[in-house]
Design a protein around this motif. Structure first.
Motif, short mmCIF file in Angstrom:
data_model
loop_
_atom_site.label_atom_id
_atom_site.label_comp_id
_atom_site.label_asym_id
_atom_site.label_seq_id
_atom_site.Cartn_x
_atom_site.Cartn_y
_atom_site.Cartn_z
N ASN A 277 23.44 -9.66 -12.65
CA ASN A 277 22.82 -10.30 -11.49
C ASN A 277 21.52 -9.64 -11.06
N ARG A 278 21.19 -8.48 -11.65
CA ARG A 278 20.05 -7.69 -11.16
C ARG A 278 18.73 -8.21 -11.71
N HIS A 279 17.77 -8.42 -10.83
CA HIS A 279 16.44 -8.86 -11.21
C HIS A 279 15.42 -8.07 -10.40
N ILE A 280 14.34 -7.64 -11.04
CA ILE A 280 13.29 -6.87 -10.38
C ILE A 280 12.26 -7.81 -9.77
N ALA A 281 11.97 -7.60 -8.50
CA ALA A 281 10.99 -8.44 -7.81
C ALA A 281 9.60 -7.84 -7.81
N ALA A 282 9.50 -6.52 -7.77
CA ALA A 282 8.18 -5.87 -7.71
C ALA A 282 8.28 -4.47 -8.28
N ALA A 283 7.20 -4.01 -8.87
CA ALA A 283 7.14 -2.65 -9.41
C ALA A 283 5.74 -2.09 -9.19
N TRP A 284 5.69 -0.80 -8.92
CA TRP A 284 4.42 -0.10 -8.72
C TRP A 284 4.38 1.09 -9.66
N TYR A 285 3.23 1.35 -10.26
CA TYR A 285 3.11 2.40 -11.28
C TYR A 285 2.07 3.42 -10.84
N PRO A 286 2.24 4.69 -11.23
CA PRO A 286 1.33 5.75 -10.78
C PRO A 286 -0.12 5.49 -11.19
N ASN A 287 -1.04 5.78 -10.27
CA ASN A 287 -2.46 5.61 -10.54
C ASN A 287 -3.27 6.64 -9.76
N MET A 288 -2.80 7.88 -9.79
CA MET A 288 -3.48 8.96 -9.07
C MET A 288 -3.62 10.15 -10.02
N ASP A 289 -4.80 10.75 -10.04
CA ASP A 289 -4.99 11.91 -10.92
C ASP A 289 -4.30 13.13 -10.32
N SER A 290 -3.94 14.06 -11.16
CA SER A 290 -3.13 15.21 -10.74
C SER A 290 -3.88 16.09 -9.75
N ARG A 291 -5.21 16.18 -9.87
CA ARG A 291 -5.96 17.01 -8.94
C ARG A 291 -5.87 16.47 -7.52
N LEU B 260 0.83 -1.20 0.00
CA LEU B 260 0.00 0.00 0.00
C LEU B 260 0.87 1.25 0.00
N MET B 261 1.90 1.25 0.84
CA MET B 261 2.78 2.41 0.92
C MET B 261 3.57 2.60 -0.37
N MET B 262 4.04 1.52 -0.96
CA MET B 262 4.82 1.64 -2.20
C MET B 262 3.94 2.11 -3.36
N GLN B 263 2.67 1.68 -3.40
CA GLN B 263 1.77 2.18 -4.44
C GLN B 263 1.51 3.66 -4.24
N TYR B 264 1.34 4.07 -3.00
CA TYR B 264 1.14 5.50 -2.72
C TYR B 264 2.39 6.30 -3.09
N ASN B 265 3.55 5.69 -2.89
CA ASN B 265 4.81 6.31 -3.30
C ASN B 265 4.81 6.60 -4.80
N ALA B 266 4.45 5.59 -5.60
CA ALA B 266 4.38 5.77 -7.05
C ALA B 266 3.34 6.82 -7.43
N ASP B 267 2.20 6.80 -6.72
CA ASP B 267 1.14 7.77 -7.02
C ASP B 267 1.59 9.21 -6.75
N VAL B 268 2.21 9.43 -5.61
CA VAL B 268 2.61 10.78 -5.21
C VAL B 268 3.78 11.28 -6.05
N LEU B 269 4.77 10.41 -6.29
CA LEU B 269 5.95 10.82 -7.07
C LEU B 269 5.66 10.86 -8.56
N ASN B 270 4.62 10.15 -8.98
CA ASN B 270 4.21 10.07 -10.38
C ASN B 270 5.30 9.45 -11.26
N VAL B 271 6.01 8.47 -10.69
CA VAL B 271 7.01 7.69 -11.43
C VAL B 271 6.92 6.23 -10.98
N PRO B 272 7.42 5.29 -11.78
CA PRO B 272 7.46 3.90 -11.33
C PRO B 272 8.39 3.75 -10.12
#
Length: 506
Positions: free
Chosen positions: A463-477, A417-429
């Motif tokens: 050696n680098r592999h991505i385990a999880a990614a969150w993408y922005p899903n919040m409107d600008s308003r 939940l926090m990481m998704q909110y992070n993506a939403d607020v920062l507006n980046v993956p």
């Protein structure tokens, strides 16, 4: 036992000492961990027993090897990462600390900082830092002033100063019986005493704080064999030392300018690679060394430290008793759709970047009869995200390059939940690597490079592999409205002289 070759990494953090063992593919084979105590003898004081930290390291290293079914003969190198700015002074002859270690969270040194404030421009020009109680040198000066006879003993060369990697390396290499006294450039850059350009102690800054040269460690790079262990891992080269956040930057493979990572632990620390030239901040960030290897130009970074992140969840659990375990906060926060207009600014010991207000105090804004435990839980998680947002805005202003994505690691990244909110607020993956223990991984990678276990950085990237990614899903308003609520709350937490809100263009 097998003939497998591995790299060991010690991470001496705030709440625990850990040892991890990594193989050639960058996979963690085992981990051993011991919790360690903090003491709070007075408001604003935070201390640890340096002898206890050393005992913990002596225990976790053999435990990690045993868990992997290995022994010392399998280890090709040891890397060290540590909580930065924590200050230790010990007797050169006996190896006994003269006082408790003063940790990076401690704020007692305000009067020392006030004394050197007239020379702030010298510190900013030479060390890349503004005087603040956050750094190691004011703590050292406080110890010299307040521990009986310590100043005179320091001038006679009877005692030694170091941050925690210095303390560990000295003990691992013999202690009173020939231990080497070194510090790495990333930790040295957090003292207020190192010249960011020469990577040496600055005579001018040492003189301004009257620090005796006789007690200072020699500055070394992050990727070289300093010496071999005489205890714990006899014969194994100590081949890397980095401050924990720079270790995470390296472990996240932020090798190119504008690459950025944020580690979410007790506090949160956002670092951006800015290349081989120093970027001097005018927006509340720290100019620091990101990484240095022998014969190469150092990599510099901008950093925004956040004092309270995971420790706010601990406060919610331990002091308020709202939850029984830290993971329960996500379940509780999901019982509501938003924070209900409630914001928590966790200025338990002031605010760090970008405000640097040591007198700010925590505040809860927007409490009404509508607010439930769920809203408070969301406000706790969102507080760390909004503090991240403030630092990212400052970095964008400094670098002129918008953040493209944020690499994350640390315990709080398991909170989806926090990481998704992070993506939403920062507006980046927001992306988390498969090996989330990037502090230890970075120390291991640096040590392995120093002894040729890995040939180059390209081998690390494989050696680098991505385990999880969150993408922005919040409107600008919505983003603008909630940002305005956060800024209003912060304004109430700041001391009156600091209440001008930063113009971040949001």
């Amino acid at each position: 036992m097998t003939d497998q070759r591995v790299v060991a990494a010690v991470d001496l953090g705030t709440t625990s000492a850990r040892c991890m063992v990594f193989d050639h593919g960058g996979r963690m084979l085992s981990i051993a961990q011991r919790e360690q105590r903090q003491s709070f003898p007075q408001p604003g004081w935070v201390e640890q027993d340096a002898a206890e930290l050393w005992r913990n390291v002596r225990r976790v290293v053999p435990e990690a090897l045993k868990a992997a079914g290995l022994d010392t003969s399998n280890v090709v190198a040891l890397g060290i990462a540590n909580q930065r700015e924590t200050t230790v002074v010990w007797d050169r002859r006996t190896g006994v600390p003269v006082a408790p270690a003063i940790t990076w969270q401690d704020t007692r040194t305000g009067p020392v900082v006030d004394q050197i404030e007239p020379h702030a421009e010298d510190f900013r020009r030479i060390a890349g830092l503004d005087p603040a109680s956050y750094f190691a040198a004011p703590r050292l000066r406080w110890l010299l002033d307040n521990v009986r006879r310590l100043d005179s003993r320091a001038h006679k060369g009877e005692v030694l100063f170091g941050t925690l990697e210095s303390w560990l390396i000295w003990n691992l290499t013999g202690g009173p019986k020939g231990g080497i006294h070194v510090t790495d450039v990333t930790n040295a850059s957090r003292t207020l005493l190192m010249d960011l350009r020469t990577l040496e102690w600055s005579p001018k800054l040492m003189a301004l704080l009257d620090i005796p040269e006789a007690m200072m460690p020699r500055i070394v790079t992050n990727c070289e064999v300093y010496a071999k262990c005489s205890v714990v891992l006899p014969g194994v080269p100590i081949a890397a030392a980095l401050g924990d956040q720079q270790a995470a930057l390296f472990g996240q493979m932020c090798f190119e300018p504008s690459d950025a990572k944020c580690t979410y632990g007790t506090g949160a620390f956002l670092l951006m690679n800015v290349g081989t030239s120093i970027v001097e901040s005018t927006n509340g960030l720290l100019s620091t060394v990101g990484y240095a290897a022998p014969g190469a130009k150092p990599m510099y970074a901008l950093e925004g430290p956040i004092a309270v992140a995971g420790s706010l969840v601990q406060w919610f659990r331990d002091q308020l008793g709202v939850i029984d375990t830290a993971p329960q906060i996500e379940t509780l926060a999901r019982t509501v759709d938003d924070n209900g207009g409630c914001y928590i600014v966790p200025a338990f010991s002031g605010l760090l970047a970008p405000h640097w207000d040591s007198a700010a105090r925590g505040i809860v804004v927007g409490l009404t009869s509508y607010i439930t435990k769920g809203h408070l839980a969301r406000a706790v998680l969102e507080a760390t995200v909004w503090q991240t947002w403030e630092v990212v805005n400052a970095m964008t202003l400094e670098s002129g390059v918008p953040l493209a994505r944020l690499a994350v690691d640390g315990g709080m990244t398991s909170n989806h939940l926090m990481m998704q909110y992070n993506a939403d607020v920062l507006n980046v993956p927001v992306v988390r690597p498969f090996v989330s223990e990037t502090v230890s991984l970075g120390a291991a990678y640096s040590a392995g490079l120093a002894v040729g276990y890995w040939p180059d950085r390209a081998a690390l990237r494989a050696n680098r592999h991505i385990a999880a990614a969150w993408y922005p899903n919040m409107d600008s308003r919505t983003r603008r409205r909630e940002a305005a609520g956060w800024k209003s709350a912060v304004a109430r937490a700041l001391t009156p002289a600091d209440v001008g809100l930063r113009d971040d263009g949001q």
